[in-house]
Design a protein around this motif. Structure first.
Motif, PDB file in Angstrom:
ATOM      1  N   SER A 167       1.002  -1.051   0.090  1.00  0.00           N
ATOM      2  CA  SER A 167      -0.193   0.240   0.018  1.00  0.00           C
ATOM      3  C   SER A 167       0.935   0.892   0.211  1.00  0.00           C
ATOM      4  CB  SER A 167      -1.211  -0.005   1.378  1.00  0.00           C
ATOM      5  OG  SER A 167      -0.393  -0.277   2.057  1.00  0.00           O
ATOM      6  N   TYR A 168       2.274   1.181  -0.167  1.00  0.00           N
ATOM      7  CA  TYR A 168       3.211   2.177   0.455  1.00  0.00           C
ATOM      8  C   TYR A 168       3.013   3.165  -0.856  1.00  0.00           C
ATOM      9  CZ  TYR A 168       6.653   5.776   1.919  1.00  0.00           C
ATOM     10  OH  TYR A 168       7.535   6.933   1.923  1.00  0.00           O
ATOM     11  N   VAL A 169       3.032   4.135  -1.140  1.00  0.00           N
ATOM     12  CA  VAL A 169       3.244   4.983  -2.358  1.00  0.00           C
ATOM     13  C   VAL A 169       4.392   6.428  -1.950  1.00  0.00           C
ATOM     14  CG1 VAL A 169       2.568   6.151  -4.685  1.00  0.00           C
ATOM     15  CG2 VAL A 169       1.630   4.450  -3.506  1.00  0.00           C
ATOM     16  N   SER A 170       5.205   6.440  -2.541  1.00  0.00           N
ATOM     17  CA  SER A 170       6.275   7.046  -2.205  1.00  0.00           C
ATOM     18  C   SER A 170       5.806   8.409  -2.381  1.00  0.00           C
ATOM     19  CB  SER A 170       8.009   7.118  -2.179  1.00  0.00           C
ATOM     20  OG  SER A 170       7.599   7.176  -4.212  1.00  0.00           O
ATOM     21  N   PRO A 171       6.395  10.039  -1.879  1.00  0.00           N
ATOM     22  CA  PRO A 171       6.576  11.127  -2.841  1.00  0.00           C
ATOM     23  C   PRO A 171       6.111  10.936  -4.140  1.00  0.00           C
ATOM     24  CG  PRO A 171       6.607  10.953  -0.176  1.00  0.00           C
ATOM     25  CD  PRO A 171       7.140   9.752  -0.906  1.00  0.00           C
ATOM     26  N   TYR A 172       7.790  10.925  -4.198  1.00  0.00           N
ATOM     27  CA  TYR A 172       7.635  11.029  -6.036  1.00  0.00           C
ATOM     28  C   TYR A 172       6.929   9.851  -6.634  1.00  0.00           C
ATOM     29  CZ  TYR A 172      11.018  10.637  -9.602  1.00  0.00           C
ATOM     30  OH  TYR A 172      11.843  10.641 -10.665  1.00  0.00           O
ATOM     31  N   GLN A 173       6.553   9.205  -6.001  1.00  0.00           N
ATOM     32  CA  GLN A 173       5.952   8.359  -7.142  1.00  0.00           C
ATOM     33  C   GLN A 173       4.159   9.453  -7.496  1.00  0.00           C
ATOM     34  OE1 GLN A 173       6.293   4.431  -5.137  1.00  0.00           O
ATOM     35  NE2 GLN A 173       5.906   3.405  -6.949  1.00  0.00           N
ATOM     36  N   GLN A 174       3.689   9.366  -6.572  1.00  0.00           N
ATOM     37  CA  GLN A 174       2.272  10.473  -6.543  1.00  0.00           C
ATOM     38  C   GLN A 174       2.745  11.669  -6.777  1.00  0.00           C
ATOM     39  OE1 GLN A 174       2.080  11.234  -2.768  1.00  0.00           O
ATOM     40  NE2 GLN A 174       1.181   9.311  -1.738  1.00  0.00           N
ATOM     41  N   GLU A 175       3.965  12.868  -6.987  1.00  0.00           N
ATOM     42  CA  GLU A 175       4.593  13.288  -7.887  1.00  0.00           C
ATOM     43  C   GLU A 175       4.653  12.968  -9.544  1.00  0.00           C
ATOM     44  OE1 GLU A 175       7.869  15.286  -6.392  1.00  0.00           O
ATOM     45  OE2 GLU A 175       6.289  15.561  -4.217  1.00  0.00           O
ATOM     46  N   SER A 176       5.289  11.809  -9.987  1.00  0.00           N
ATOM     47  CA  SER A 176       5.266  11.949 -10.957  1.00  0.00           C
ATOM     48  C   SER A 176       3.904  11.129 -11.288  1.00  0.00           C
ATOM     49  CB  SER A 176       6.313  10.793 -11.360  1.00  0.00           C
ATOM     50  OG  SER A 176       7.492  10.637 -10.308  1.00  0.00           O
ATOM     51  N   SER A 177       3.275  10.670 -11.000  1.00  0.00           N
ATOM     52  CA  SER A 177       1.777  10.066 -11.536  1.00  0.00           C
ATOM     53  C   SER A 177       0.361  10.781 -12.050  1.00  0.00           C
ATOM     54  CB  SER A 177       1.237   9.308 -10.557  1.00  0.00           C
ATOM     55  OG  SER A 177       2.083   8.132 -10.002  1.00  0.00           O
ATOM     56  N   ALA A 178       0.754  12.009 -10.752  1.00  0.00           N
ATOM     57  CA  ALA A 178      -0.062  13.371 -10.854  1.00  0.00           C
ATOM     58  C   ALA A 178       0.354  13.389 -12.539  1.00  0.00           C
ATOM     59  CB  ALA A 178       0.319  13.937  -9.817  1.00  0.00           C
ATOM     60  N   TYR A 179       1.841  14.208 -12.370  1.00  0.00           N
ATOM     61  CA  TYR A 179       2.681  15.063 -13.615  1.00  0.00           C
ATOM     62  C   TYR A 179       1.972  14.609 -14.792  1.00  0.00           C
ATOM     63  CZ  TYR A 179       6.088  17.349 -16.543  1.00  0.00           C
ATOM     64  OH  TYR A 179       7.098  18.364 -17.764  1.00  0.00           O
ATOM     65  N   LEU A 180       2.246  13.265 -14.530  1.00  0.00           N
ATOM     66  CA  LEU A 180       2.069  12.428 -16.464  1.00  0.00           C
ATOM     67  C   LEU A 180       0.989  12.034 -16.676  1.00  0.00           C
ATOM     68  CD1 LEU A 180       2.953  10.601 -18.276  1.00  0.00           C
ATOM     69  CD2 LEU A 180       2.591   8.919 -16.724  1.00  0.00           C
ATOM     70  N   SER A 181      -0.106  13.373 -15.230  1.00  0.00           N
ATOM     71  CA  SER A 181      -1.752  12.615 -15.389  1.00  0.00           C
ATOM     72  C   SER A 181      -2.396  14.316 -16.495  1.00  0.00           C
ATOM     73  CB  SER A 181      -2.301  11.816 -14.812  1.00  0.00           C
ATOM     74  OG  SER A 181      -1.592  10.510 -14.539  1.00  0.00           O
ATOM     75  N   GLN A 182      -1.736  14.516 -15.577  1.00  0.00           N
ATOM     76  CA  GLN A 182      -1.959  15.897 -15.546  1.00  0.00           C
ATOM     77  C   GLN A 182      -1.425  16.396 -17.286  1.00  0.00           C
ATOM     78  OE1 GLN A 182      -0.110  19.009 -13.252  1.00  0.00           O
ATOM     79  NE2 GLN A 182      -1.241  20.921 -14.000  1.00  0.00           N
ATOM     80  N   ASN A 183      -0.408  16.204 -18.100  1.00  0.00           N
ATOM     81  CA  ASN A 183       0.307  16.497 -19.105  1.00  0.00           C
ATOM     82  C   ASN A 183      -0.577  16.482 -20.434  1.00  0.00           C
ATOM     83  OD1 ASN A 183       3.113  18.356 -19.070  1.00  0.00           O
ATOM     84  ND2 ASN A 183       2.981  16.993 -16.832  1.00  0.00           N
ATOM     85  N   LEU A 184      -1.137  14.148 -20.113  1.00  0.00           N
ATOM     86  CA  LEU A 184      -1.101  14.329 -21.036  1.00  0.00           C
ATOM     87  C   LEU A 184      -2.799  14.681 -20.888  1.00  0.00           C
ATOM     88  CD1 LEU A 184      -0.894  10.045 -19.624  1.00  0.00           C
ATOM     89  CD2 LEU A 184      -0.236  11.573 -22.037  1.00  0.00           C
ATOM     90  N   ALA A 185      -3.690  15.507 -19.526  1.00  0.00           N
ATOM     91  CA  ALA A 185      -4.803  15.835 -20.157  1.00  0.00           C
ATOM     92  C   ALA A 185      -4.835  17.390 -20.585  1.00  0.00           C
ATOM     93  CB  ALA A 185      -5.393  15.980 -18.940  1.00  0.00           C
ATOM     94  N   LEU A 186      -3.900  17.495 -20.239  1.00  0.00           N
ATOM     95  CA  LEU A 186      -3.263  18.914 -21.290  1.00  0.00           C
ATOM     96  C   LEU A 186      -3.383  18.552 -22.668  1.00  0.00           C
ATOM     97  CD1 LEU A 186      -1.623  20.858 -18.505  1.00  0.00           C
ATOM     98  CD2 LEU A 186      -3.557  21.336 -19.127  1.00  0.00           C
TER      99      LEU A 186
END
Length: 291
Positions: A167-186
């Motif tokens: 269940s653990y997700v590092s802050p770096y993974q969270q930021e990377s996933s959010a960044y990827l999703s945001q850029n794909l949406a844009l």
């Protein structure tokens, strides 16, 4: 950047609290400054970082600066140097060596043992990007400190991840996933108006050409009621063509594989680690680039 500077100042204050009679002779050499980029005081401080990594995370750490990689790539030079100088801790020689090739202005972070699992390709890219800013400005000591701080932070995250990997997700993974999703949406949203506009213009052009063609063809039309107008003068003839299948032949060719680079899965922690074989047949990982 401000956070990193604050950490840097805090760490210097901690260093000043140590007894100044630091016995260099009791510390195995881990700083090989052949390019003469740091002072004696800075080298002593770097030895403290290395001792911290060894005691806290069971990871060796070495720095090499040079103008001569003996005709090897910085990556392979680092791997061979690691073996020749018997670096690494434990049975799997866990640790990291950083090579700074001043002739080619290239830096390489080379990992071995469990460091390959901890510092996957994504984390290596993060550490290198943080170092590169300092190296480009000629702040070599700052770059070395940046590597130590990132290694320490990521090792701490990895320890927390190991306690609950499901269940653990590092802050770096969270930021990377959010960044990827945001850029794909844009990217998707920005392409929709472009596609609609291109389709509209294309449709208007095609419609205009079609209407103009129909109008031109209708100018010479005259009424004609004789059915013979629809028959060819000499009639028509049918011809039959046949293709006969004779045989088939299938050729299989092996796809060549690069045996030098391999991918070591890092699970859900941080993606894969690209590995290669170094001196003594050991596997190494890491990465870096020009600065």
């Amino acid at each position: 950047m401000k956070k990193r500077i604050f950490c840097f100042v805090t760490f210097l204050c901690m260093l000043l609290s140590f007894v100044p009679a630091f016995a260099d002779e009791t510390m195995e050499q881990r700083v090989f400054d052949y390019a003469d980029l740091i002072s004696a005081t800075e080298e002593q401080e770097m030895n403290l970082w290395i001792e911290e990594m060894r005691e806290s995370w069971g990871l060796d750490l070495a720095y090499v600066t040079t103008y001569d990689t003996e005709g090897k790539s910085a990556r392979n030079y680092g791997a061979d140097f690691y073996v020749e100088h018997e670096l690494g801790l434990g049975e799997t020689y866990d640790g990291v060596i950083f090579v700074l090739d001043m002739t080619n202005r290239e830096g390489q972070i080379v990992t071995c043992g469990k460091a390959i699992d901890i510092y996957t390709d994504d984390y290596i890219a993060l550490m290198w990007n943080n170092m590169k800013e300092y190296l480009s400005d000629g702040e070599y000591y700052g770059a070395f400190f940046s590597l130590f701080m990132d290694m320490n932070d990521i090792a701490e995250e990895y320890a927390a991840y190991q306690e609950n990997p499901d269940s653990y997700v590092s802050p770096y993974q969270q930021e990377s996933s959010a960044y990827l999703s945001q850029n794909l949406a844009l990217q998707k949203n920005s392409r929709v108006p472009m596609f609609v506009g291109v389709a509209a213009v294309f449709s208007l052009v095609i419609a205009g050409i079609s209407v103009a063609s129909m109008r031109k063809s209708c100018k010479n039309i005259r009424p004609f009621t004789d059915g013979r107008a629809y028959l060819k003068e000499n009639g028509f003839h049918l011809q039959v063509n046949q293709d006969t299948f004779a045989n088939t032949h299938t050729t299989m060719m092996p796809v060549p594989r690069n045996d030098d680079n391999h991918h070591h899965s890092g699970g859900s922690w941080g993606g894969p680690s690209t590995t290669f074989h170094g001196g003594g047949g050991r596997s190494f990982g890491g990465g870096g680039g020009k600065f």
